[in-house]
Design a protein around this motif. Sequence first.
Motif, PDB file in Angstrom:
ATOM      1  N   MET A   4       0.822  -1.406  -0.107  1.00 46.39           N
ATOM      2  CA  MET A   4      -0.082  -0.036  -0.083  1.00 46.39           C
ATOM      3  C   MET A   4       1.028   1.305   0.069  1.00 46.39           C
ATOM      4  O   MET A   4       2.119   1.194   0.422  1.00 46.39           O
ATOM      5  N   LYS A   5       0.327   2.291  -0.313  1.00 41.94           N
ATOM      6  CA  LYS A   5       1.149   3.601  -0.477  1.00 41.94           C
ATOM      7  C   LYS A   5       0.697   4.401   0.983  1.00 41.94           C
ATOM      8  O   LYS A   5      -0.312   4.257   1.396  1.00 41.94           O
ATOM      9  N   SER A   6       1.747   5.101   1.476  1.00 45.93           N
ATOM     10  CA  SER A   6       1.891   5.552   2.973  1.00 45.93           C
ATOM     11  C   SER A   6       2.638   6.964   2.888  1.00 45.93           C
ATOM     12  O   SER A   6       3.679   6.973   2.270  1.00 45.93           O
ATOM     13  N   VAL A   7       2.187   7.756   3.544  1.00 49.37           N
ATOM     14  CA  VAL A   7       2.807   9.124   3.408  1.00 49.37           C
ATOM     15  C   VAL A   7       3.806   9.418   4.756  1.00 49.37           C
ATOM     16  O   VAL A   7       3.146   9.194   5.842  1.00 49.37           O
ATOM     17  N   VAL A  15       7.128  15.984   2.148  1.00 48.24           N
ATOM     18  CA  VAL A  15       6.852  14.527   2.446  1.00 48.24           C
ATOM     19  C   VAL A  15       7.109  13.549   1.196  1.00 48.24           C
ATOM     20  O   VAL A  15       7.503  14.045   0.143  1.00 48.24           O
ATOM     21  N   GLU A  16       6.864  12.145   1.583  1.00 48.20           N
ATOM     22  CA  GLU A  16       7.168  11.431   0.418  1.00 48.20           C
ATOM     23  C   GLU A  16       6.115  10.094   0.487  1.00 48.20           C
ATOM     24  O   GLU A  16       5.747   9.900   1.824  1.00 48.20           O
ATOM     25  N   VAL A  17       5.854   9.736  -0.462  1.00 51.34           N
ATOM     26  CA  VAL A  17       4.937   8.608  -0.744  1.00 51.34           C
ATOM     27  C   VAL A  17       5.675   7.375  -0.710  1.00 51.34           C
ATOM     28  O   VAL A  17       6.257   7.410  -1.899  1.00 51.34           O
ATOM     29  N   VAL A  18       5.648   6.447   0.065  1.00 50.52           N
ATOM     30  CA  VAL A  18       6.312   5.356   0.076  1.00 50.52           C
ATOM     31  C   VAL A  18       5.316   4.229   0.061  1.00 50.52           C
ATOM     32  O   VAL A  18       4.233   4.146   0.276  1.00 50.52           O
ATOM     33  N   GLU A  19       6.066   2.989  -0.874  1.00 49.84           N
ATOM     34  CA  GLU A  19       5.287   1.481  -0.837  1.00 49.84           C
ATOM     35  C   GLU A  19       5.699   0.987   0.340  1.00 49.84           C
ATOM     36  O   GLU A  19       6.892   0.564   0.326  1.00 49.84           O
ATOM     37  N   ILE A  20       4.618   0.344   1.103  1.00 50.83           N
ATOM     38  CA  ILE A  20       5.124  -0.436   2.152  1.00 50.83           C
ATOM     39  C   ILE A  20       4.076  -1.680   2.278  1.00 50.83           C
ATOM     40  O   ILE A  20       3.188  -1.854   1.538  1.00 50.83           O
ATOM     41  N   GLY A 108       0.485   5.140  10.524  1.00 48.21           N
ATOM     42  CA  GLY A 108      -0.188   6.470  10.144  1.00 48.21           C
ATOM     43  C   GLY A 108      -1.189   6.346   9.302  1.00 48.21           C
ATOM     44  O   GLY A 108      -1.444   5.454   8.505  1.00 48.21           O
ATOM     45  N   GLY A 109      -2.229   7.236   9.507  1.00 50.14           N
ATOM     46  CA  GLY A 109      -3.400   7.324   8.843  1.00 50.14           C
ATOM     47  C   GLY A 109      -3.561   7.978   7.594  1.00 50.14           C
ATOM     48  O   GLY A 109      -4.461   7.692   6.758  1.00 50.14           O
ATOM     49  N   MET A 110      -2.491   8.579   6.957  1.00 47.49           N
ATOM     50  CA  MET A 110      -2.277   8.811   5.865  1.00 47.49           C
ATOM     51  C   MET A 110      -1.866   7.590   4.741  1.00 47.49           C
ATOM     52  O   MET A 110      -0.592   8.069   4.315  1.00 47.49           O
ATOM     53  N   SER A 111      -2.473   6.783   4.780  1.00 47.63           N
ATOM     54  CA  SER A 111      -2.158   5.715   4.162  1.00 47.63           C
ATOM     55  C   SER A 111      -3.280   4.969   3.736  1.00 47.63           C
ATOM     56  O   SER A 111      -4.787   5.384   3.999  1.00 47.63           O
ATOM     57  N   GLU A 112      -3.201   4.018   2.642  1.00 45.68           N
ATOM     58  CA  GLU A 112      -4.320   3.239   1.959  1.00 45.68           C
ATOM     59  C   GLU A 112      -5.144   2.572   2.965  1.00 45.68           C
ATOM     60  O   GLU A 112      -6.367   2.352   2.905  1.00 45.68           O
ATOM     61  N   TYR A 113      -4.278   1.796   3.785  1.00 39.70           N
ATOM     62  CA  TYR A 113      -4.973   1.084   5.121  1.00 39.70           C
ATOM     63  C   TYR A 113      -4.448   1.239   6.162  1.00 39.70           C
ATOM     64  O   TYR A 113      -3.268   1.777   6.285  1.00 39.70           O
ATOM     65  N   LEU A 114      -5.123   1.125   7.119  1.00 33.73           N
ATOM     66  CA  LEU A 114      -4.579   1.241   8.598  1.00 33.73           C
ATOM     67  C   LEU A 114      -4.991   0.176   9.498  1.00 33.73           C
ATOM     68  O   LEU A 114      -6.181  -0.274   9.614  1.00 33.73           O
TER      69      LEU A 114
END
Length: 345
Positions: A4-7, A15-20, A108-114
């Motif tokens: 998923m993507k997360s900030v 900021v950067e958008v990372v794939e985790i 982090g809540g600025m992610s596609e899933y939490l």
Amino acid sequence: MPTMKSVQTAAAGAVEVVEIERPVPGPADALVRIRACGICGTDVFFLHMGGMPTGQDGEMRSLHLGHEPAGEVVEVGAEVTGLAVGDRVVVNPQGAPSGIIGCGGALGGMSEYLLIENAVVGESVAVFPDTLPFDVAALNEPMAVARHCVNRSEALPTDKVVVFGAGPIGLGATIWLKLRGVAQVTVVDVIPDRLKTALAVGADAVIDSSQEDVTARLTELHGQSANALGQPRPGTDVYIDAAGAAAVFNTVLASAKWKAKLVMVAVQKKSDDIDLGGMLRSELTLIASQGYPTEIFEVTAEIVAHQDRFAQLISHRVPFAEVEEAFRLTMTPGAAEKVVVTFED
């Protein structure tokens, strides 16, 4: 493994958008697909620093951002009760065992899933109906901060109250004061659009402190009283500082009548230029307000009931694909009031 993507924070101011890896819920957990997440002044604080200090030679570590999420449950652990796939939920960021969500914790809540660790309805999450849009639901956390501030004030319907700062917390406090039945609420700011919003959400009067004498206007609005020395002062009973500037603090000290209250909810900017002697002249009671010890889900049903009023606090809705622009707006003084990042269906 699904990702998923997360900030997260990057270099200072970016900021950067990372794939985790997408979290996998355990038996006591739930997984929420995020549909909206607000950006807060705390996020900006971390961005200016470039992350969070590690305590080792001033080194900074990056952290996942976002502590104002709302979303939809997509997986539920076998031990979780009262929660089902498809439920729409808001989150208590302080309820995560791995640390405060979006504020130094592992999530982090600025992610596609939490991941909701130890998912318990009423403690870590609260369910809201589909009549409430996700973007307005994402105001739940900051409105809990504003509600705690008003609760700390113990404002009575007969009190005359002034709120300094017409940002999201100040405007939220204004709404809660009016819903509490307080008859006279005045809002002070220097940005005309913010003052217009204050009137739209229920303020009885506004003051542009860049153009008007605040003390004189408060006397007009709240009548005249006196401090402990008998010197004339406005009849304001409760001052709420949602701005955090030393100028606000000193305005209150110069204006406070005998036994007035000052509730401090904003993070204060450091200043040595504060006239503490003014507190003696009014026997001013200073009340600090931090977070939301009980209010995080107490506000949810009322946000649902008064959603049109709360929706006016959102100045920008920005899709997650443009999340860098959302943070740029938030970090640019005067460019935005409340930015909520939305996630596509």
